[in-house]
Write a protein that holds these residues in place. Structure first.
Motif, PDB file in Angstrom:
ATOM      1  N   VAL A   1       0.887  -1.453  -0.008  1.00 24.68           N
ATOM      2  CA  VAL A   1       0.128  -0.177   0.056  1.00 24.68           C
ATOM      3  C   VAL A   1       0.720   1.323  -0.120  1.00 24.68           C
ATOM      4  CG1 VAL A   1      -1.840   1.303   1.217  1.00 24.68           C
ATOM      5  CG2 VAL A   1      -1.969  -1.219   1.047  1.00 24.68           C
ATOM      6  N   ALA A   2       2.020   1.220   0.653  1.00 25.93           N
ATOM      7  CA  ALA A   2       2.923   2.371   0.904  1.00 25.93           C
ATOM      8  C   ALA A   2       3.614   2.444  -0.424  1.00 25.93           C
ATOM      9  CB  ALA A   2       3.906   2.263   1.909  1.00 25.93           C
ATOM     10  N   ALA A   3       3.738   1.487  -1.143  1.00 27.11           N
ATOM     11  CA  ALA A   3       4.633   1.591  -2.464  1.00 27.11           C
ATOM     12  C   ALA A   3       3.537   2.184  -3.563  1.00 27.11           C
ATOM     13  CB  ALA A   3       5.135   0.060  -2.876  1.00 27.11           C
ATOM     14  N   PHE A   4       2.264   1.602  -3.522  1.00 27.73           N
ATOM     15  CA  PHE A   4       1.268   1.986  -4.338  1.00 27.73           C
ATOM     16  C   PHE A   4       1.092   3.572  -4.079  1.00 27.73           C
ATOM     17  CE2 PHE A   4      -0.864  -2.233  -5.384  1.00 27.73           C
ATOM     18  CZ  PHE A   4       0.209  -2.762  -5.896  1.00 27.73           C
ATOM     19  N   ASP A   5       0.975   4.244  -2.874  1.00 30.57           N
ATOM     20  CA  ASP A   5       0.797   5.419  -2.585  1.00 30.57           C
ATOM     21  C   ASP A   5       1.747   6.174  -3.227  1.00 30.57           C
ATOM     22  OD1 ASP A   5       0.119   7.619  -1.400  1.00 30.57           O
ATOM     23  OD2 ASP A   5       1.029   7.340   0.446  1.00 30.57           O
ATOM     24  N   GLN A   6       3.087   5.838  -3.254  1.00 29.81           N
ATOM     25  CA  GLN A   6       4.155   6.659  -4.004  1.00 29.81           C
ATOM     26  C   GLN A   6       3.879   6.777  -5.187  1.00 29.81           C
ATOM     27  OE1 GLN A   6       6.583   8.374  -2.219  1.00 29.81           O
ATOM     28  NE2 GLN A   6       6.959   9.026  -4.264  1.00 29.81           N
ATOM     29  N   ARG A   7       3.637   5.506  -5.877  1.00 28.99           N
ATOM     30  CA  ARG A   7       3.532   5.459  -7.453  1.00 28.99           C
ATOM     31  C   ARG A   7       2.235   6.270  -7.825  1.00 28.99           C
ATOM     32  NH1 ARG A   7       3.666  -1.298  -7.874  1.00 28.99           N
ATOM     33  NH2 ARG A   7       5.714  -1.525  -6.699  1.00 28.99           N
ATOM     34  N   ARG A   8       1.357   6.416  -7.052  1.00 29.75           N
ATOM     35  CA  ARG A   8       0.127   6.978  -7.571  1.00 29.75           C
ATOM     36  C   ARG A   8       0.519   8.439  -7.504  1.00 29.75           C
ATOM     37  NH1 ARG A   8      -3.633   9.941  -3.439  1.00 29.75           N
ATOM     38  NH2 ARG A   8      -1.891   9.692  -2.048  1.00 29.75           N
ATOM     39  N   ARG A   9       1.342   8.906  -6.768  1.00 30.27           N
ATOM     40  CA  ARG A   9       1.859  10.440  -6.557  1.00 30.27           C
ATOM     41  C   ARG A   9       2.711  10.749  -7.756  1.00 30.27           C
ATOM     42  NH1 ARG A   9       4.013  11.257  -1.552  1.00 30.27           N
ATOM     43  NH2 ARG A   9       3.241   9.396  -0.738  1.00 30.27           N
ATOM     44  N   ASP A  10       3.564   9.749  -7.762  1.00 26.54           N
ATOM     45  CA  ASP A  10       4.572  10.059  -9.305  1.00 26.54           C
ATOM     46  C   ASP A  10       3.840  10.150 -10.530  1.00 26.54           C
ATOM     47  OD1 ASP A  10       6.537   9.611  -7.146  1.00 26.54           O
ATOM     48  OD2 ASP A  10       7.166   7.600  -7.754  1.00 26.54           O
ATOM     49  N   MET A  11       2.855   9.079 -10.489  1.00 31.55           N
ATOM     50  CA  MET A  11       2.020   9.173 -11.668  1.00 31.55           C
ATOM     51  C   MET A  11       1.342  10.071 -12.139  1.00 31.55           C
ATOM     52  SD  MET A  11       0.626   5.624 -13.228  1.00 31.55           S
ATOM     53  CE  MET A  11      -0.498   5.773 -14.886  1.00 31.55           C
ATOM     54  N   ALA A  12       0.644  10.951 -11.067  1.00 36.29           N
ATOM     55  CA  ALA A  12      -0.048  11.684 -11.116  1.00 36.29           C
ATOM     56  C   ALA A  12       0.739  12.961 -11.483  1.00 36.29           C
ATOM     57  CB  ALA A  12      -0.997  11.973 -10.019  1.00 36.29           C
ATOM     58  N   ALA A  13       1.786  12.933 -10.940  1.00 43.12           N
ATOM     59  CA  ALA A  13       2.940  14.191 -11.094  1.00 43.12           C
ATOM     60  C   ALA A  13       3.434  14.218 -12.551  1.00 43.12           C
ATOM     61  CB  ALA A  13       4.033  14.196 -10.108  1.00 43.12           C
ATOM     62  N   ARG A  14       3.687  13.084 -13.165  1.00 42.30           N
ATOM     63  CA  ARG A  14       4.198  13.001 -14.450  1.00 42.30           C
ATOM     64  C   ARG A  14       2.848  13.402 -15.272  1.00 42.30           C
ATOM     65  NH1 ARG A  14       8.556   9.899 -16.294  1.00 42.30           N
ATOM     66  NH2 ARG A  14       8.286  10.938 -18.194  1.00 42.30           N
ATOM     67  N   ILE A  15       1.955  12.789 -15.219  1.00 42.17           N
ATOM     68  CA  ILE A  15       1.088  13.224 -16.239  1.00 42.17           C
ATOM     69  C   ILE A  15       0.302  14.744 -16.399  1.00 42.17           C
ATOM     70  CG2 ILE A  15      -1.706  13.056 -16.463  1.00 42.17           C
ATOM     71  CD1 ILE A  15      -1.474   9.773 -15.712  1.00 42.17           C
ATOM     72  N   ALA A  16       0.656  15.428 -15.039  1.00 49.61           N
ATOM     73  CA  ALA A  16       0.262  16.985 -14.841  1.00 49.61           C
ATOM     74  C   ALA A  16       1.387  17.475 -15.708  1.00 49.61           C
ATOM     75  CB  ALA A  16       0.540  17.273 -13.283  1.00 49.61           C
TER      76      ALA A  16
END
Ligand code: PMP
Ligand code: GLU
Length: 398
Positions: free
Chosen positions: A294-309
């Motif tokens: 869950v902690a890893a997915f949380d990080q990936r979620r933020r990384d990915m949203a930041a890349r898409i932005a």
């Protein structure tokens, strides 16, 4: 030859599984595909769960079990529901199913007569509408808009109630939008169910995947009335990275569970006995892999949203739960990729897979035209490489 049944004729295959199969076949053929396709955690099933399966085989636990699941696994599910959700269920209220999918299929078969309606928010997971139709029911979609953060309008749910409504289905957190329904919304939905005497079906398979400190109670814990009208659906596929083992469960009032067990005794019999034994180890055993994931997915979620932005022509919200991001690609529709016109989300997805070797699911599969869904349940390096490829693909459009 006489025609197949109307139900068989109208059913279509699962788009998420189709894309997953296509991406896996391309990988097997040596193509370096990065898959944001099916929602399948990249973590292996934890070793102690696999060891429990081996032990069960060595002990000869390889025969039929009661059709609705072993007493031991039902007890483990009851312990989990009490520990994690503060819910008291007895084993006779539990049915162990072949994945949460069969729990949902069973639930619709228990509740729906021909033409009965089930209200559910859209965008929604691909299988819900098919599963409802497969049991003779009619899905009634309550739209959510990206501009409103995919927020569910509870008043719209109430307005959708008709004489034919039998149940409200919620998925919390939800696939594909990653939204979390918090306690006040759940209370409002439970009140509608009480007012119109409807069943509630709560698919809480992503319950462990909530971020930013968000929490949502299990729907049956909202009130005694909600408890008595809810079929709670959950499973081990996501939380324990056990997608291939096919273990899910449903918890409900005893009279419904009795019928569901009887139904399943004819339809499929028991879930694989070895997988059931492994599931006890999953539910009762250490939860550290889950928390790590869950902690890893949380990080990936933020990384990915930041890349898409940072990319042009694509927009998304940072999701609150599950492990999916819905992104708006409507600004790219009508453009061309390698000579192919991107007419809709299907065409976009196909071009992205064939030209950039990146798999995503078209939003149309979830009643979200002009959007695509990414699963971020993949390793960080692959995620970053996939984002690089997406960016290059977008920049190459004409
Ligand atoms: N519900 C939702 C919302 C899902 O995304 C999935 C996807 N696997 C399922 C249920 C079914 O999961 P399983 O049958 O693997 O338990
Ligand atoms: N539920 C996951 C998804 O939406 C897995 C595939 C499926 O069962 O639909 O991708």
């Amino acid at each position: 030859m006489k025609a197949l049944s109307k139900r068989a004729q109208q059913v279509t295959g699962s788009m998420t599984l189709e894309i997953d199969a296509k991406a896996k076949a391309m990988k097997a053929a040596g193509v370096d595909v990065i898959s944001f396709g099916a929602g399948e955690p990249d973590y292996p099933t934890p070793a102690h769960i696999c060891a429990a399966a081996e032990e069960a085989m060595a002990k000869g636990q390889t025969k039929y079990t009661p059709a609705g699941g072993t007493a031991q696994l039902k007890e483990a599910v009851c312990r989990k529901l009490l520990r994690r959700n503060g819910l008291t269920y007895r084993p006779e209220q539990i049915v162990i199913t072949n994945g949460a999918k069969q729990a949902l299929h069973n639930a619709f078969c228990m509740l729906l007569d021909e033409g009965d309606q089930v209200i559910l928010p859209a965008p929604c997971w691909v299988s819900y509408t098919e599963l409802i139709r497969m049991s003779g029911g009619e899905p009634v979609l309550v739209p959510r808009r990206r501009e409103d953060g995919f927020r569910l309008d509870v008043n719209a749910v109430e307005r959708a109630v008709t004489e034919k409504t039998k149940a409200i289905l919620i998925n919390n957190p939800d696939n594909p939008c990653g939204q979390v329904l918090e306690e006040d919304t759940l209370r409002a939905l439970a009140a509608i169910a009480e007012k119109y005497d409807l069943y509630l079906i709560a698919d809480e398979i992503y319950e462990e995947f909530m971020y930013d400190g968000l929490q949502a109670p299990a729907l049956p814990s909202i009130s005694e009335d909600a408890y008595n009208r809810t079929i709670l659906v959950n499973g081990l596929s996501k939380s324990y990275s056990m997608t291939g083992w096919r273990v899910g469960y449903a918890a409900m009032p005893p009279q419904v569970a009795k019928k569901m067990g009887a139904w399943q005794s004819h339809a499929t019999g028991n879930v694989n006995s070895v997988a059931q034994a492994a599931s006890i180890a999953a539910l009762d055993g250490p939860q550290d892999t889950l928390h790590e994931m869950v902690a890893a997915f949380d990080q990936r979620r933020r990384d990915m949203a930041a890349r898409i932005a940072q990319m042009p022509l694509i927009e998304c919200l940072t999701p609150q739960g599950a492990f999916y991001i819905m992104a708006d690609i409507s600004a790219m529709l009508g453009k061309t990729a390698g000579g192919r016109v991107l007419t809709d989300s299907f065409a976009f997805t196909e071009a992205l897979l064939e030209q950039a070797h990146v798999a995503v699911v078209p939003g149309d599969a979830f009643f979200a035209p002009g959007m695509i869904r990414f699963s971020y349940a993949l390793p960080s390096e692959a995620l970053q490489e996939g984002m690089d490829r997406l960016q290059r693909f977008i920049e190459s459009l004409q």
